[in-house]
Scaffold this active site. Structure first.
Site, PDB file in Angstrom:
ATOM      1  N   SER A  47      58.590  -2.090 -15.780  1.00  0.00           N
ATOM      2  CA  SER A  47      58.732  -3.534 -15.595  1.00  0.00           C
ATOM      3  C   SER A  47      57.762  -4.215 -16.535  1.00  0.00           C
ATOM      4  CB  SER A  47      58.423  -3.883 -14.146  1.00  0.00           C
ATOM      5  OG  SER A  47      57.965  -5.212 -14.060  1.00  0.00           O
ATOM      6  N   GLU A  86      71.624   2.054 -12.626  1.00  0.00           N
ATOM      7  CA  GLU A  86      72.038   0.695 -12.256  1.00  0.00           C
ATOM      8  C   GLU A  86      73.090   0.149 -13.216  1.00  0.00           C
ATOM      9  OE1 GLU A  86      68.458  -1.852 -10.815  1.00  0.00           O
ATOM     10  OE2 GLU A  86      67.683  -0.322 -12.163  1.00  0.00           O
ATOM     11  N   LYS A 129      56.031   0.250 -11.931  1.00  0.00           N
ATOM     12  CA  LYS A 129      57.458   0.493 -11.715  1.00  0.00           C
ATOM     13  C   LYS A 129      58.128   1.427 -12.710  1.00  0.00           C
ATOM     14  CE  LYS A 129      60.052  -2.350  -9.695  1.00  0.00           C
ATOM     15  NZ  LYS A 129      60.895  -3.507  -9.441  1.00  0.00           N
ATOM     16  N   HIS A 160      77.154   6.741   7.434  1.00  0.00           N
ATOM     17  CA  HIS A 160      76.640   5.378   7.670  1.00  0.00           C
ATOM     18  C   HIS A 160      75.221   5.222   7.112  1.00  0.00           C
ATOM     19  CE1 HIS A 160      79.919   5.053  10.711  1.00  0.00           C
ATOM     20  NE2 HIS A 160      79.578   6.309  10.950  1.00  0.00           N
TER      21      HIS A 160
END
Ligand code: ARG
Length: 454
Positions: free
Chosen positions: A270, A283, A276, A149
């Site tokens: 970024s 992804e 970043k 979980h």
């Protein structure tokens, strides 16, 4: 004029040459084998076959050198090559299509393509398994929290987590190998649908083209696209596995987890936030999984209500299949590199494994060993955790008196329960204990070497 306009539109609508050009090698190999077979069987002369083979080989060179202009008005790769052959060797080139139809021709081309795709896929899956195995071996002692979980559940070895993916990929390898058995069937000699009225030697064709078997029913042979669907189903599962790993890498590389650091090559900055390091490769793999599923559903839907035998709908089998092969192969490539260059932050993963009450199950097991039933032990430790949370103490910060308040069975040796002891204790086959990891690593090593394992 108007009629010409329609003609052009329809031509463009029905042409497959923009994508089936990719099958030129397979198509030419099939034609060469077919020409040789026709001569062996006395259907054409040896001289004719020789000229055809020479012509076809030089067409392949023209295509490879980029000097063959493929024409949309000739519809597909088969017609383009055949027309060019006739241009090159004259009218005798028209004999090549004896005892053949584009229907068995395209079935052959797709099977040849699929077989090659499958072997590339399994090679790359194994390369990726090797990368996972290397990372597991290099970080054999790293401890991390195992989750259920997405809540910290029990401590595990990082290698154990990675080897879980190794197992998934092994099933993927097996699925592709199994798919190869059914792709490895030679359809030429089926003709348009009913078979051919010539004394063809289909076994010869199978040998020439490297197939293990010939198809048994000509109607099935020109209608069947199962092998493409199977590949895409296996590809969907493989992508699903990589997508789960991608998701974990996205999580693990975040500041919140800080478990791993991706090599710069596998992240991008970024354009606005200079701090970043986005895990774009992971992804995108997660994202591309969606289109691989989409391609599978598209071909299943295309095929589902087609009457036997060939229908033009089936031309739609190509783009999605090619896209899935390309997507899977490139994802495997970048994942192998991403995993090979991944830095594991063992300190962080260990801290995470020690935080919280991750040893609660082990405390319950401790009580079980002292003689009480597991359910009861579970309840005792549940109350103990509640108490510790309220006091803001970890298990190791509780006094023996506090422990004894929950069960008289607790003794000084309760402090010897650590993440290490918890991991070492799970020594049943398949567990996370170091000896089990050694066994898994040795077995995995054999698998990637192609050796037999039990
Ligand atoms: N371009 C066709 C396809 O990909 C080749 C087979 C065409 N056969 C036909 N009878 N039109 O399916």
């Amino acid at each position: 004029m108007r009629n010409n306009q329609f003609k052009k539109e329809v031509e463009e609508y029905t042409a497959s040459i923009p994508f089936d050009r990719r099958l030129y090698k397979q198509d030419i190999a099939g034609s060469i084998a077919h020409a040789r077979m026709l001569a062996r069987q006395g259907i054409i002369s040896d001289k004719e076959a020789e000229l055809m083979v020479m012509g076809l080989s030089s067409i392949r060179e023209e295509i490879e050198q980029g000097i063959f202009e493929l024409r949309a008005d000739l519809e597909d790769i088969h017609m383009n090559i055949e027309v060019r052959l006739i241009e090159k060797i004259g009218d005798m080139g028209r004999k090549l299509h004896t005892a053949r139809s584009r229907n068995d021709q395209i079935a052959l081309d797709m099977r040849l393509f699929a077989k090659e795709a499958i072997s590339e896929t399994t090679d790359k899956l194994v390369a990726f398994q090797r990368a996972l195995l290397d990372l597991a071996e290099a970080n054999k002692d790293v401890i991390m929290p195992g989750y259920t979980h997405l809540q910290r559940a029990q401590p595990v070895l990082f290698a154990h987590h990675l080897l879980a993916y190794f197992e998934m990929l092994q099933r993927d390898v097996e699925r592709f190998r199994d798919c190869l058995k059914r792709a490895d069937v030679m359809p030429l000699g089926s003709g348009a649908l009913a078979g051919v009225p010539y004394p063809v030697d289909r076994e010869f064709l199978a040998r020439e083209l490297g197939f293990g078997r010939v198809s048994q029913n000509s109607m099935d042979a020109v209608s069947d696209r199962d092998f493409i669907i199977e590949y895409q189903a296996a590809a969907s599962l493989a992508m699903m596995h990589m997508s789960r790993l991608a998701e974990e890498i996205v999580l693990w590389s975040s500041a919140e987890f800080g478990f791993v650091e991706l090599a710069a090559a596998y992240t991008t900055g970024s354009s606005i936030m200079p701090q970043k390091q986005n895990p774009d490769v992971a992804e995108l793999a997660r994202g591309k999984t969606g289109r691989v599923y989409g391609n599978l559903l598209a071909i299943l839907t295309t095929m589902k209500a087609l009457p036997l035998t060939y229908n033009r709908d089936m031309q739609e089998d190509k783009e999605g299949f090619f896209d899935t092969v390309d997507t899977l192969l490139s994802t495997l490539d970048v994942f192998s590199g991403m995993i090979a260059t991944l830095k594991v932050k063992g300190e962080r993963t260990r801290q995470a494994a020690e935080a919280g009450y991750i040893l609660a199950t082990d405390l319950a097991d401790y009580l079980v060993r002292k003689g009480i039933p597991f359910r009861q032990a579970h309840e005792v430790v549940g109350k103990l955790v509640e108490y510790a949370v309220a006091k803001g103490k970890s298990f190791s910060e509780l006094s023996i008196a506090e422990y004894k308040g929950f069960s008289s069975l607790f003794d000084e040796d309760v402090y010897s329960i650590t993440v290490e002891s918890a991991i070492e204790a799970r020594a049943a086959h398949g567990g996370t204990a170091p000896e089990q990891i050694e066994r898994q690593l040795a077995r995995a090593r054999k698998i990637v070497r192609g050796e037999d394992v039990a």
